[in-house]
Design an enzyme around this catalytic site. Sequence first.
Site, PDB file in Angstrom:
ATOM      1  N   LYS A  53       0.773  -1.085   0.021  1.00 49.75           N
ATOM      2  CA  LYS A  53      -0.135   0.006  -0.059  1.00 49.75           C
ATOM      3  C   LYS A  53       0.804   1.382   0.147  1.00 49.75           C
ATOM      4  O   LYS A  53       0.452   2.208  -0.568  1.00 49.75           O
ATOM      5  CB  LYS A  53      -0.976   0.047   1.087  1.00 49.75           C
ATOM      6  CG  LYS A  53      -2.021  -0.946   1.146  1.00 49.75           C
ATOM      7  CD  LYS A  53      -2.692  -1.183   2.371  1.00 49.75           C
ATOM      8  CE  LYS A  53      -3.826  -2.424   2.303  1.00 49.75           C
ATOM      9  NZ  LYS A  53      -4.050  -3.034   3.504  1.00 49.75           N
ATOM     10  N   GLN A  97      -4.871  -1.893   9.983  1.00 48.92           N
ATOM     11  CA  GLN A  97      -4.498  -3.006   9.279  1.00 48.92           C
ATOM     12  C   GLN A  97      -4.929  -4.107  10.421  1.00 48.92           C
ATOM     13  O   GLN A  97      -4.480  -4.101  11.615  1.00 48.92           O
ATOM     14  CB  GLN A  97      -2.856  -3.460   8.958  1.00 48.92           C
ATOM     15  CG  GLN A  97      -2.823  -4.566   8.471  1.00 48.92           C
ATOM     16  CD  GLN A  97      -3.265  -4.586   6.712  1.00 48.92           C
ATOM     17  OE1 GLN A  97      -3.117  -3.847   6.157  1.00 48.92           O
ATOM     18  NE2 GLN A  97      -3.759  -5.710   6.728  1.00 48.92           N
ATOM     19  N   ASP A 120     -11.507   2.196   4.050  1.00 49.02           N
ATOM     20  CA  ASP A 120     -11.715   0.576   3.709  1.00 49.02           C
ATOM     21  C   ASP A 120     -13.148   0.166   3.610  1.00 49.02           C
ATOM     22  O   ASP A 120     -13.758  -0.798   3.264  1.00 49.02           O
ATOM     23  CB  ASP A 120     -11.222  -0.040   5.126  1.00 49.02           C
ATOM     24  CG  ASP A 120      -9.995  -0.904   4.617  1.00 49.02           C
ATOM     25  OD1 ASP A 120      -9.673  -1.069   3.669  1.00 49.02           O
ATOM     26  OD2 ASP A 120      -9.293  -1.502   5.846  1.00 49.02           O
TER      27      ASP A 120
END
Length: 286
Positions: A53, A97, A120
Site C-alpha cells: 500500500k 490493518q 476501507d
Amino acid sequence: MSAILMSGKELSDVLNEKMKKSVEELVEKGVIPGLAVVLVGEDPASQTYVRNKEIRAKKLGIHSVVERYPETIKESELLNVVDRLNADDQIHGILVQLPLPKQINENRILMAIDPSKDVDGFHPINMGKLFIGQPDRIPCTPYGIMKMLDHYGVELEGKRAVVIGRSNIVGKPMAQLLMMKNATVTIAHSRTKHLQELARQADILVVAIGRGHFVTKDFVKPGAAVVDVGMNRDENGKLIGDVKMDEVKEVAGFLTPVPKGVGPMTITMLMYQTIESAKQSLKADQ
C-alpha cells in the site's frame, strides 16, 4: 473454449494513470491526498500488505504515513492514535490493518474511525449507506470486482449471480453491489446444501470461501463469469485461489486469475477512495 482472463493488474495500471492525474489536479489546488495506515505487531502478511500500500501510494503522489506500534499496545492508546488521525486535516484516509492483537476490540477501533476517512468502507455508517442503496465509502474488494466486471463488459442486469462467502468484507457487500446493478443474487456459504448445483446456475459466480481450489469445473455454468477472491497457499507454498483455474478456464466465459486478478484492484480502490475523500474535503473547505 478458453475463458477471457480478467486481469486486475492490467485494469489497475489503467486506473493508476487516471488517479495520478487526479492527484496532480488536487496538488495544484493546494491539497495532497493523505493516507495513514496503522500497523500493530509483526504479522508478516500484514507487513507485506502495508508495504504494498505504501509503495502504491507513493507512485500516485499520495502522502503516505505508516504508524507502527508494538503488539503490547493498549486499546486506549490505539483509540488515541485514531482520534489524532481523525483530527489531522492532512489525512484523508485511515486504515487500521487487521488482525489486531487479542487485547484489542477490533470493532471498537473500526467504530472510532471518522466515517468520512474510512477508506476501507467497513464503518457501520458506511455499510448502512451501502445497504440502503446510497453508497459512499465501499469495501475495496467488492468495489474493485465491480470495476472489473464493468471494464470487461460482463452483463449484470437480469442475470443470476451466486456469491459463495458471507463475510462483511466481501460476501455481503458484493451481493448488495450486484443487486444494485439489477442482478438476482443468492448468497451461499460452507453450509449451503447442494452448493455445486446452485453455483452451476450462476451467470456470475463470485467465490470468497477461503478454501484452495474448492471450486472445480463442475460448479460452473458454461460461459459464466467467475471471480476468484481466494488467496491460499498449496502444500508447496504456491499462491492459489479458491477456484481450480486450469479446469474452470475451459468452461467459464470470463475468469479472474490468482495472482494478478482481484488482489491488485483491492489496493487500487483503497487509493481511489483516499483521493475521493481528499476531493470531498476540498469541496467542504470552499
